[in-house]
Design an enzyme around this catalytic site. Sequence first.
Site, PDB file in Angstrom:
ATOM      1  N   GLY A  89      11.433  25.665   5.199  1.00  0.00           N
ATOM      2  CA  GLY A  89      10.380  24.662   5.036  1.00  0.00           C
ATOM      3  C   GLY A  89      10.096  24.353   3.573  1.00  0.00           C
ATOM      4  O   GLY A  89       9.092  23.704   3.254  1.00  0.00           O
ATOM      5  N   LYS A 129      13.999  33.073   3.936  1.00  0.00           N
ATOM      6  CA  LYS A 129      12.912  32.116   4.087  1.00  0.00           C
ATOM      7  C   LYS A 129      13.188  30.897   3.214  1.00  0.00           C
ATOM      8  O   LYS A 129      14.037  30.923   2.343  1.00  0.00           O
ATOM      9  CB  LYS A 129      11.569  32.755   3.672  1.00  0.00           C
ATOM     10  CG  LYS A 129      11.058  33.730   4.732  1.00  0.00           C
ATOM     11  CD  LYS A 129       9.664  34.270   4.435  1.00  0.00           C
ATOM     12  CE  LYS A 129       8.626  33.235   4.165  1.00  0.00           C
ATOM     13  NZ  LYS A 129       8.448  32.245   5.247  1.00  0.00           N
ATOM     14  N   GLY A 130      12.428  29.838   3.484  1.00  0.00           N
ATOM     15  CA  GLY A 130      12.564  28.629   2.675  1.00  0.00           C
ATOM     16  C   GLY A 130      13.081  27.429   3.425  1.00  0.00           C
ATOM     17  O   GLY A 130      13.261  26.365   2.842  1.00  0.00           O
ATOM     18  N   THR A 133       3.859  29.238   6.041  1.00  0.00           N
ATOM     19  CA  THR A 133       4.218  27.831   6.232  1.00  0.00           C
ATOM     20  C   THR A 133       5.279  27.732   7.333  1.00  0.00           C
ATOM     21  O   THR A 133       6.125  28.615   7.461  1.00  0.00           O
ATOM     22  CB  THR A 133       4.768  27.263   4.908  1.00  0.00           C
ATOM     23  OG1 THR A 133       3.708  27.246   3.955  1.00  0.00           O
ATOM     24  CG2 THR A 133       5.298  25.840   5.078  1.00  0.00           C
ATOM     25  N   GLY A 134       5.211  26.630   8.089  1.00  0.00           N
ATOM     26  CA  GLY A 134       6.210  26.396   9.134  1.00  0.00           C
ATOM     27  C   GLY A 134       5.562  26.308  10.502  1.00  0.00           C
ATOM     28  O   GLY A 134       4.348  26.495  10.652  1.00  0.00           O
ATOM     29  N   GLU A 167       5.546  31.069  -1.051  1.00  0.00           N
ATOM     30  CA  GLU A 167       5.533  32.116  -0.010  1.00  0.00           C
ATOM     31  C   GLU A 167       5.817  33.488  -0.621  1.00  0.00           C
ATOM     32  O   GLU A 167       5.196  34.486  -0.245  1.00  0.00           O
ATOM     33  CB  GLU A 167       6.576  31.799   1.070  1.00  0.00           C
ATOM     34  CG  GLU A 167       6.163  30.630   1.952  1.00  0.00           C
ATOM     35  CD  GLU A 167       7.247  30.199   2.910  1.00  0.00           C
ATOM     36  OE1 GLU A 167       6.914  29.621   3.955  1.00  0.00           O
ATOM     37  OE2 GLU A 167       8.437  30.418   2.629  1.00  0.00           O
ATOM     38  N   ALA A 173       9.790  33.165   9.406  1.00  0.00           N
ATOM     39  CA  ALA A 173      11.035  33.431   8.685  1.00  0.00           C
ATOM     40  C   ALA A 173      12.149  32.628   9.348  1.00  0.00           C
ATOM     41  O   ALA A 173      12.050  32.264  10.523  1.00  0.00           O
ATOM     42  CB  ALA A 173      11.370  34.914   8.712  1.00  0.00           C
TER      43      ALA A 173
HETATM   44  C1  5RP Z   1       9.090  27.840   5.066  1.00  0.00           C
HETATM   45  C2  5RP Z   1       9.574  29.059   5.734  1.00  0.00           C
HETATM   46  C3  5RP Z   1       9.256  29.205   7.183  1.00  0.00           C
HETATM   47  O1  5RP Z   1       8.540  30.365   7.368  1.00  0.00           O
HETATM   48  C4  5RP Z   1      10.539  29.276   7.941  1.00  0.00           C
HETATM   49  O2  5RP Z   1      11.282  28.107   7.643  1.00  0.00           O
HETATM   50  C5  5RP Z   1      10.302  29.393   9.430  1.00  0.00           C
HETATM   51  O3  5RP Z   1       9.760  28.203   9.917  1.00  0.00           O
HETATM   52  P1  5RP Z   1       9.514  27.978  11.463  1.00  0.00           P
HETATM   53  O4  5RP Z   1       8.427  28.896  11.859  1.00  0.00           O
HETATM   54  O5  5RP Z   1       9.117  26.512  11.552  1.00  0.00           O
HETATM   55  O6  5RP Z   1      10.803  28.249  12.183  1.00  0.00           O
HETATM   56  O7  5RP Z   1      10.185  29.922   5.166  1.00  0.00           O
HETATM   57  O8  5RP Z   1       9.543  27.774   3.741  1.00  0.00           O
END
Ligand code: 5RP
Length: 236
Positions: free
Chosen positions: A98, A95-96, A27-28, A104, A84
């Site tokens: 998002g 992580k987290g 996710t993200g 995840e 991440a």
């Molecule tokens: C979501 C996550 C994402 O992997 C993390 O926030 C990275 O996001 P992005 O690729 O948009 O920088 O852990 O819960």
Amino acid sequence: MSDALKRAAAQAALALVEPGMRLGLGTGSTAKHFVDGLGARVAQGLAILCVATSEATQAQAERLRIPMTTLDETPELDLTVDGADELDGRLRLIKGGGAALLREKIVAAASRRMVVIAAAAKAVDMLGRFPLPIEVVPFGLGATRRAIVEAMASAGAAGELVLRLKDDGAPLATDGGHLILDAHLGRIPDPEALALALSQVPGVMEHGLFIGLATAAFVAGPDGVTVIGDPAASRG
Ligand code: 5RP
């Protein structure tokens, strides 16, 4: 620039995908590039089966007609590719960001390999500059918050705990209906000790420290993609 780096990391991970694989989809914004690339390959005939780590990724994958399953039907996956918020040289992650950390982590733990894709700005010497997301059940929030502060202190970490809000000011609810407390720690001197202490707090569903889960990372910088770990290696 940053978006191009995210895409470069995602492209590197796409090279790991082989016909017949069972994949976990992260996710993200970085994982989104990976899913887009996967969708293009599925359109060209690649046969794979995937599990999403969030409702948002599920919707994206369905739009791209990527064949989807669940961990109930397919409890073991070959490879998960996810972004991440921070990673260190020992493949320990935060992580987290998002809000998808619980799913995840479940998906990563069900995968024989977890490969992180990230722009170079996410790579750090010490975890903790990014606020650590802690997913909690709404019941007993005040008591849970106190216990988290004690758990952090026992692991040599301290900082403000901030309830994550949506743009409209209401508390953000995760896909599982939980809340997120973001711990502004600055530095996490002993991630293993903090992970253990947080996992023992009643009311904490999950925390954003991923330790011993990632098997490799593709980190994209202006000079190319750096590999940490062995992308071909399985966990355990
Ligand atoms: C979501 C996550 C994402 O992997 C993390 O926030 C990275 O996001 P992005 O690729 O948009 O920088 O852990 O819960």
